[in-house]
Design an enzyme around this catalytic site. Structure first.
Site, PDB file in Angstrom:
ATOM      1  N   HIS A  60       7.318  19.716 -36.020  1.00 43.84           N
ATOM      2  CA  HIS A  60       7.821  18.405 -36.401  1.00 43.84           C
ATOM      3  C   HIS A  60       8.750  18.579 -37.603  1.00 43.84           C
ATOM      4  CE1 HIS A  60       4.391  19.022 -39.052  1.00 43.84           C
ATOM      5  NE2 HIS A  60       4.764  17.999 -39.809  1.00 43.84           N
ATOM      6  N   HIS A  62       8.884  17.333 -40.772  1.00 42.67           N
ATOM      7  CA  HIS A  62       8.525  17.179 -42.184  1.00 42.67           C
ATOM      8  C   HIS A  62       8.956  18.423 -42.964  1.00 42.67           C
ATOM      9  CE1 HIS A  62       5.330  13.779 -41.656  1.00 42.67           C
ATOM     10  NE2 HIS A  62       6.502  13.299 -42.014  1.00 42.67           N
ATOM     11  N   ASP A  64       7.741  20.425 -45.211  1.00 42.84           N
ATOM     12  CA  ASP A  64       6.932  21.633 -45.380  1.00 42.84           C
ATOM     13  C   ASP A  64       6.896  22.499 -44.126  1.00 42.84           C
ATOM     14  OD1 ASP A  64       5.455  19.429 -44.332  1.00 42.84           O
ATOM     15  OD2 ASP A  64       3.553  20.402 -44.772  1.00 42.84           O
ATOM     16  N   HIS A  65       7.540  22.028 -43.054  1.00 43.96           N
ATOM     17  CA  HIS A  65       7.594  22.802 -41.816  1.00 43.96           C
ATOM     18  C   HIS A  65       9.016  23.235 -41.455  1.00 43.96           C
ATOM     19  CE1 HIS A  65       3.367  21.984 -40.411  1.00 43.96           C
ATOM     20  NE2 HIS A  65       3.507  21.091 -41.383  1.00 43.96           N
ATOM     21  N   HIS A 139       1.030  12.323 -35.013  1.00 40.89           N
ATOM     22  CA  HIS A 139       1.205  12.471 -36.458  1.00 40.89           C
ATOM     23  C   HIS A 139       1.987  11.248 -36.925  1.00 40.89           C
ATOM     24  CE1 HIS A 139       1.277  14.483 -40.223  1.00 40.89           C
ATOM     25  NE2 HIS A 139       2.538  14.881 -40.183  1.00 40.89           N
ATOM     26  N   ASP A 208       0.809  19.430 -37.095  1.00 41.46           N
ATOM     27  CA  ASP A 208       0.106  18.364 -37.825  1.00 41.46           C
ATOM     28  C   ASP A 208      -0.286  17.257 -36.860  1.00 41.46           C
ATOM     29  OD1 ASP A 208       0.760  19.903 -39.956  1.00 41.46           O
ATOM     30  OD2 ASP A 208       1.789  18.338 -41.090  1.00 41.46           O
ATOM     31  N   HIS A 266      -3.344  24.734 -42.920  1.00 41.90           N
ATOM     32  CA  HIS A 266      -2.680  23.562 -43.500  1.00 41.90           C
ATOM     33  C   HIS A 266      -3.537  22.910 -44.593  1.00 41.90           C
ATOM     34  CE1 HIS A 266      -0.247  19.738 -43.377  1.00 41.90           C
ATOM     35  NE2 HIS A 266       0.704  20.630 -43.146  1.00 41.90           N
TER      36      HIS A 266
END
Length: 313
Positions: A60, A62, A64-65, A139, A208, A266
C-alpha cells in the site's frame, strides 16, 4: 525460498527497527516486498546486491512502505542498470513512480515497468517454478497481501516409462515438460508417465490490515504466514481504528488457516521489544516468532522452517 527482514517497524523507525521491507530470493529471482525509508542501506547490510533486484511488490502507499523507492530507483540508475525493473502495487502506484522519476536531477537508463493491481485473488506473476497472487485486505487505504506459491512439477515415473518402451534420453525430457511423443507409431501422453501434482511451499505476507476472514482463506495451509501485529491486546481499539491487527488476532488467523509458522512484524514504536506481543500470540498459536531486522527465514519442502536471527555486536 529464503527471505530476510530488512525492516520490521511500523510508522516510526527505531534504533533497532527500520521501516518495513522484506527481500526474498525464490529460484532465479530476487524481489522486495515493500520499500520503507532506509531500505537500500539495509539491503547492503544483508549483503544483497540491489542490482540483482528483479521486482518490487508494494502492499500500500503509506510512507513507511514506500519512502525507500526514490533512493533505490536513483541508486540503480547511478550504478548503470540497463535491464527493466518491475514494480507492482495498488492503484496510484503508476502516478507515484512518475513523480519519483522527476524527483531530483538524475537520468534513468533502464525501464521501470509498473503493474497496477486491480484484480483480487488472481495471479499477477508466474514463471515455471513459482507464482505470485494478490488479495485485497482492509486498511485505511487500499492494501494488498501477497502469496508466493511454488509450482512443483509432477514426479516422472521412470519405471512406467521404461515399461512403455521409452528409451531414457530426450523423450523422457519431453514427457516431463508435458509434451506428447510418438514412439513406433503410437502416441504416448505425459499423463501416462507422470504422477499426481505435488504441493509446493507457500508463503503469505499481509501488509497492513485489520483481521480479515479473507486472510484465513488466502493463507490456508501455507508454510509461513507473515502477518502484521502492530499492537498488543491493550491497544485493540486503537489497532482497529488505525487499520491494524493485534498479535492475538494474528495468531487466531494462523490457527484457523492451519499455517505451519507465524511470523509477526510491523511493531509500534511504543514498544521497546516485541516479547509482550509474541507471548500473547503464543498463547493461541505456539509456533509464533516476532520478526527482527536482519532475521532470515529459510523455507523448504518437507523440512521445518529455519529461523536465523542476526547476532548483534
Amino acid at each position: 525460498m529464503e527471505l530476510t527482514f530488512l525492516g520490521t517497524a511500523s510508522a516510526i523507525p527505531t534504533k533497532t527497527r527500520n521501516h518495513t521491507s522484506i527481500v526474498l530470493k525464490v529460484y532465479d529471482r530476487t524481489v522486495l516486498f515493500d520499500c520503507g525509508e532506509g531500505t537500500q542501506k539495509q539491503i547492503m547490510d544483508a549483503q544483497v546486491s540491489p542490482m540483482k533486484i528483479d521486482d518490487i511488490y508494494i502492499t500500500h502507499l503509506h510512507g513507511d512502505h514506500i519512502l525507500g523507492l526514490p533512493g533505490i530507483i536513483q541508486s540503480l540508475a547511478f550504478r548503470g542498470r540497463t535491464r527493466p525493473l518491475n514494480i507492482y502495487g495498488p492503484p496510484g502506484i503508476i502516478e507515484l513512480i512518475e513523480h519519483i522519476k522527476k524527483l531530483g536531477f538524475f537520468t534513468i537508463a533502464y525501464e521501470i515497468v509498473v503493474h497496477e493491481i486491480t484484480q483480487d485473488d488472481e495471479i499477477i506473476y508466474q514463471q515455471n517454478n513459482f507464482l505470485i497472487k494478490a488479495m485485497k485486505m482492509k486498511h485505511t487505504i487500499t492494501n494488498y497481501a501477497y502469496k508466493i506459491e511454488e509450482i512443483k512439477q509432477p514426479k516422472f515415473l521412470r519405471p512406467k516409462a521404461i515399461e512403455l518402451g521409452i528409451p531414457p534420453g530426450p523423450l523422457f525430457g519431453k514427457l516431463q515438460a508435458g509434451i506428447p511423443i510418438t514412439l513406433n507409431g503410437k502416441e504416448i501422453l505425459p499423463e501416462q508417465v507422470l504422477g499426481p501434482p505435488r504441493e509446493g511451499v507457500k508463503l503469505v505476507y499481509s501488509g497492513d490490515t485489520i483481521p480479515q476472514e479473507q486472510m484465513i482463506y488466502f493463507a490456508k495451509d501455507v508454510k509461513v504466514l507473515i502477518h502484521e501485529a502492530t499492537f498488543a491486546k491493550e491497544y485493540q481499539d486503537k489497532a482497529i481504528e488505525n487499520g491494524h491487527t493485534i498479535a492475538a488476532d494474528a495468531a487466531k488467523i494462523a490457527k484457523n488457516a492451519n499455517v505451519e509458522q507465524l511470523i509477526l512484524t510491523h511493531l509500534s514504536n511504543r514498544y521497546t521489544n516485541s516479547k509482550t506481543l509474541e507471548d500473547e500470540a503464543k498463547e493461541i498459536f505456539e509456533n509464533t516468532v516476532y520478526a527482527e531486522d536482519m532475521m532470515t527465514i529459510i523455507i523448504e519442502n518437507n523440512k521445518p522452517v529455519q529461523i536465523i536471527k542476526k547476532e548483534w555486536v
